[in-house]
Enzyme design. Structure first.
Site, mmCIF file in Angstrom:
data_model
loop_
_atom_site.group_PDB
_atom_site.id
_atom_site.type_symbol
_atom_site.label_atom_id
_atom_site.label_comp_id
_atom_site.label_asym_id
_atom_site.label_seq_id
_atom_site.Cartn_x
_atom_site.Cartn_y
_atom_site.Cartn_z
ATOM 1 N N TYR A 80 -0.384 4.358 13.365
ATOM 2 C CA TYR A 80 -1.834 5.274 13.282
ATOM 3 C C TYR A 80 -3.071 4.469 14.312
ATOM 4 C CZ TYR A 80 -0.026 6.670 8.957
ATOM 5 O OH TYR A 80 1.189 7.559 7.975
ATOM 6 N N GLY A 94 7.446 -1.915 -2.510
ATOM 7 C CA GLY A 94 7.032 -0.141 -2.595
ATOM 8 C C GLY A 94 7.497 0.064 -3.242
ATOM 9 N N LEU A 136 12.494 -2.406 1.794
ATOM 10 C CA LEU A 136 13.579 -2.529 1.298
ATOM 11 C C LEU A 136 14.435 -4.266 0.533
ATOM 12 C CD1 LEU A 136 16.342 -0.014 2.850
ATOM 13 C CD2 LEU A 136 15.195 -0.062 0.820
ATOM 14 N N ALA A 159 -3.597 3.107 2.132
ATOM 15 C CA ALA A 159 -5.085 3.561 2.648
ATOM 16 C C ALA A 159 -5.746 4.091 2.564
ATOM 17 C CB ALA A 159 -3.553 4.056 4.225
ATOM 18 N N PRO A 165 1.080 -1.187 -0.160
ATOM 19 C CA PRO A 165 0.023 0.179 0.352
ATOM 20 C C PRO A 165 0.893 1.772 0.162
ATOM 21 C CG PRO A 165 -0.407 -1.043 1.670
ATOM 22 C CD PRO A 165 0.647 -1.951 1.118
HETATM 23 C C1 LIG Z 1 4.470 6.531 -1.231
HETATM 24 C C2 LIG Z 1 4.544 5.400 0.259
HETATM 25 C C3 LIG Z 1 3.292 5.807 0.605
HETATM 26 C C4 LIG Z 1 2.831 4.538 1.244
HETATM 27 N N1 LIG Z 1 1.420 4.735 2.031
HETATM 28 C C5 LIG Z 1 1.663 3.528 2.452
HETATM 29 C C6 LIG Z 1 -0.036 3.405 3.131
HETATM 30 O O1 LIG Z 1 -0.628 4.019 2.707
HETATM 31 N N2 LIG Z 1 0.249 2.352 4.016
HETATM 32 C C7 LIG Z 1 0.589 1.691 4.453
HETATM 33 O O2 LIG Z 1 0.593 0.390 5.108
HETATM 34 N N3 LIG Z 1 2.319 1.676 3.933
HETATM 35 C C8 LIG Z 1 2.477 2.523 3.307
HETATM 36 N N4 LIG Z 1 4.023 2.766 2.878
HETATM 37 C C9 LIG Z 1 5.096 1.507 3.609
HETATM 38 C C10 LIG Z 1 5.192 0.844 2.479
HETATM 39 O O3 LIG Z 1 3.937 -0.169 2.178
HETATM 40 C C11 LIG Z 1 6.188 0.299 2.841
HETATM 41 O O4 LIG Z 1 5.800 -0.836 3.751
HETATM 42 C C12 LIG Z 1 7.569 0.747 2.634
HETATM 43 O O5 LIG Z 1 7.234 1.213 1.953
HETATM 44 C C13 LIG Z 1 8.825 -0.392 2.655
HETATM 45 O O6 LIG Z 1 9.033 -0.665 1.640
HETATM 46 P P1 LIG Z 1 9.873 -0.271 0.289
HETATM 47 O O7 LIG Z 1 10.821 -0.875 0.885
HETATM 48 O O8 LIG Z 1 9.545 -1.860 -0.939
HETATM 49 O O9 LIG Z 1 9.011 0.782 -0.171
HETATM 50 C C14 LIG Z 1 4.382 3.732 2.339
HETATM 51 C C15 LIG Z 1 5.546 4.224 1.606
HETATM 52 C C16 LIG Z 1 6.045 5.038 0.637
HETATM 53 C C17 LIG Z 1 6.682 5.467 0.180
#
Ligand SMILES: Cc1cc2nc3c(=O)[nH]c(=O)nc-3n(C[C@H](O)[C@H](O)[C@H](O)COP(=O)(O)O)c2cc1C
Length: 382
Positions: free
Chosen positions: A188, A335, A313, A59, A25
């Protein structure tokens, strides 16, 4: 049969994910009054074109006041359903499974969009029409100096929020989503009840771990009871607060054990965010190295005997495949790397030798790429 575990389908309840790549998300802060627009359609459509098995929306707020920012996606009105339906129909037509995360921001509501400062809404925002609104939490303890003081929720207000989650899940079903995830991470509302650092209550919703888990578990039980039995329910947790005196991995295992008992299918294992940002924590105890949250997914999977989704990551196909092979998780969420490469899943299949002839690609692209490939190989040989 695919050679890799990443491209082995994952079956949960009556839903079959074609592979184990999940788009995590990610808030886009680009909605108006909670409505998904063309941006959300294009943003999510490209991940389905890129063949991720499960595509999560950001979200979606279950109440207007539960938004983080004025730009958050929402699902608190029936009118929100139609544009979401357009997204789920497209995602399904591509063979992917559409999923939605349901959230209430609690004491982290009423914030500026990241590019307007990521702080509490102020006068500059008000001039743009983005006025602050009253926020709620387990207690009247603000996020920090300068932040709004939340109203400490009463029992009847908590019951109303539980019903807002239930109503939102019903709308998600009507919109065509096959998976719902309840957001209980990143500071949250639901996480703020779990963490001893943010829950100052002295009633049955505060104090002991059992008490702090009570409200999140009530929400999960109510959603599970109304969300169709054929459809899976995920819960995202901050597996650890990553702060002295905070929520620990043992707490998460205890929570996940209860979630399993309530019929939750997958625990999505993130971390942090109790007192600030989850993605940009100032001084995390856990170094932000590739796969830093994998041990949490592994510990919860083993400790609670429940399927887990790993995130954080996870950058390349071999890293993802190794985590699945090692039994650290059942699903891999990407993400930011998916923002960088929306075709992450397709590229992963190529890297793992699971798609030598571009057969996983949409035919609109694959037909051309198959025919281009011999030319590239000849070029490389010459
Ligand atoms: C632009 C952005 C928006 C995000 N929005 C949410 C969200 O709506 N809900 C959530 O649980 N995590 C959110 N996250 C966290 C990501 O879902 C993810 O857990 C986090 O970026 C780590 O993963 P990654 O290293 O692959 O980016 C967001 C992250 C980014 C970068």
């Amino acid at each position: 049969m695919p050679a890799s575990r990443l491209f082995t389908p994952f079956e949960v309840r009556a839903v079959r994910l074609p592979n184990r790549v999940v788009i995590s998300p990610m808030c886009q802060y680009s909605a108006t009054d909670g409505f998904a627009g063309d941006w959300h359609f294009a943003h999510l459509a490209k991940f389905a074109i890129g063949r991720a098995g499960l595509v999560f929306t950001e979200a979606a707020a279950v109440e207007a006041d539960g938004r983080i920012t004025h730009g958050d996606l929402g699902i608190w009105r029936d009118e929100h359903i139609a544009p979401l339906q357009r997204i789920t129909a497209f995602v399904k037509a591509q063979g992917s499974i559409p999923a939605i995360q349901l959230a209430h921001a609690g004491r982290k509501a009423s914030m500026q969009r990241p590019w307007f400062g990521n702080g509490p809404l102020d006068e500059t925002d008000a001039q743009r029409g983005e006025v602050a609104w009253p926020i709620v939490g387990p207690g009247a303890n603000p996020l920090g100096p300068g932040w709004l003081t939340p109203h400490a929720l009463t029992k009847s207000e908590m019951q109303r929020i539980t019903q807002s989650f239930v109503a939102a899940a019903a709308r998600a079903d009507r919109a065509g989503f096959d998976v719902v995830e309840i957001h209980a991470a990143h500071g949250y509302l639901l996480h703020s009840f779990l963490s001893p650092l943010t829950n100052p209550r002295t009633d049955v919703y505060g104090g002991s771990r059992e008490n702090r888990m009570r409200f999140p578990l009530e929400v999960v039980a109510a959603v599970r009871a109304s969300w169709p039995a054929a459809k899976p329910l995920f819960v995202r947790v901050s597996a650890v607060d990553d702060l002295e005196g905070g929520w620990t991995i043992d707490d998460s295992i205890a929570f996940a054990t209860e979630l399993k008992r309530l019929g939750v299918d997958v625990v999505d294992c993130s971390s942090g965010g109790a007192l600030g940002s989850a993605t940009a924590a100032a001084k995390p105890l856990t170094p932000r190295v590739p796969g830093f949250q994998l041990p949490f997914a592994e510990a919860i999977r083993a400790g609670a005997g429940i399927a887990t989704m790993a995130v954080g990551l996870i950058l390349d196909a071999h890293q993802a495949e190794a985590a699945l092979q090692a039994g650290q998780a059942d699903l891999i969420a990407v993400g930011r790397e998916a923002l960088y490469d929306p075709n992450w899943a397709l590229h992963a299949a190529r890297a793992l030798g699971d798609d030598p002839r571009f057969e996983r690609w949409p035919e609109q692209y694959g037909w051309w790429l198959t025919r281009r490939q011999p030319l590239l190989e000849r070029e490389r040989r010459d």
